[in-house]
Scaffold this motif. Structure first.
Motif, PDB file in Angstrom:
ATOM      1  N   GLU A  56       0.773  -1.226   0.041  1.00 54.22           N
ATOM      2  CA  GLU A  56      -0.202   0.161   0.086  1.00 54.22           C
ATOM      3  C   GLU A  56       0.497   1.373   0.010  1.00 54.22           C
ATOM      4  O   GLU A  56       0.326   2.437  -0.393  1.00 54.22           O
ATOM      5  CB  GLU A  56      -0.997   0.038   1.047  1.00 54.22           C
ATOM      6  N   TRP A  59       1.436   3.306  -3.230  1.00 56.17           N
ATOM      7  CA  TRP A  59       0.401   3.790  -3.740  1.00 56.17           C
ATOM      8  C   TRP A  59      -0.388   4.686  -2.728  1.00 56.17           C
ATOM      9  O   TRP A  59      -1.633   4.890  -3.056  1.00 56.17           O
ATOM     10  CB  TRP A  59      -0.591   2.826  -4.294  1.00 56.17           C
ATOM     11  N   CYS A  63      -4.270   5.484  -3.336  1.00 53.95           N
ATOM     12  CA  CYS A  63      -4.830   4.006  -3.163  1.00 53.95           C
ATOM     13  C   CYS A  63      -6.080   3.949  -2.106  1.00 53.95           C
ATOM     14  O   CYS A  63      -6.179   4.758  -1.109  1.00 53.95           O
ATOM     15  CB  CYS A  63      -3.569   3.235  -2.470  1.00 53.95           C
TER      16      CYS A  63
END
Length: 79
Positions: A56, A59, A63
């Motif tokens: 994660e 991003w 995200c």
């Protein structure tokens, strides 16, 4: 032969996100995701191809990682 990786569903990587549209197998009882090493898929949020093993933090600005949870069986929805 591709190596397979078994990942707990709670680990925040693309392959365990409900918005990732790559090839994976999910075991709802054991709560694990099985993917091929080097698997790729499309991020449905960003609309681009990404590795299933991306975490994660790569991003984090855009995200919308969402925990991959099994669908509720139809007979349980009626209860």
């Amino acid at each position: 032969m591709n190596e397979k990786l078994i990942i707990p569903a709670e680990v925040k990587i693309c392959a365990t996100c409900s918005y990732w549209d790559g090839e994976r197998k999910i075991d709802p009882e054991l709560r694990v995701v099985v993917v091929a090493d080097g698997c790729k898929g499309e991020c449905l949020v960003q609309g681009k191809c990404c590795q299933g093993l991306n975490d994660e933090f790569e991003w984090r600005d855009d995200c919308l990682w969402e925990h991959l949870a099994p669908d509720t069986p139809p007979d349980e929805e009626k209860k």
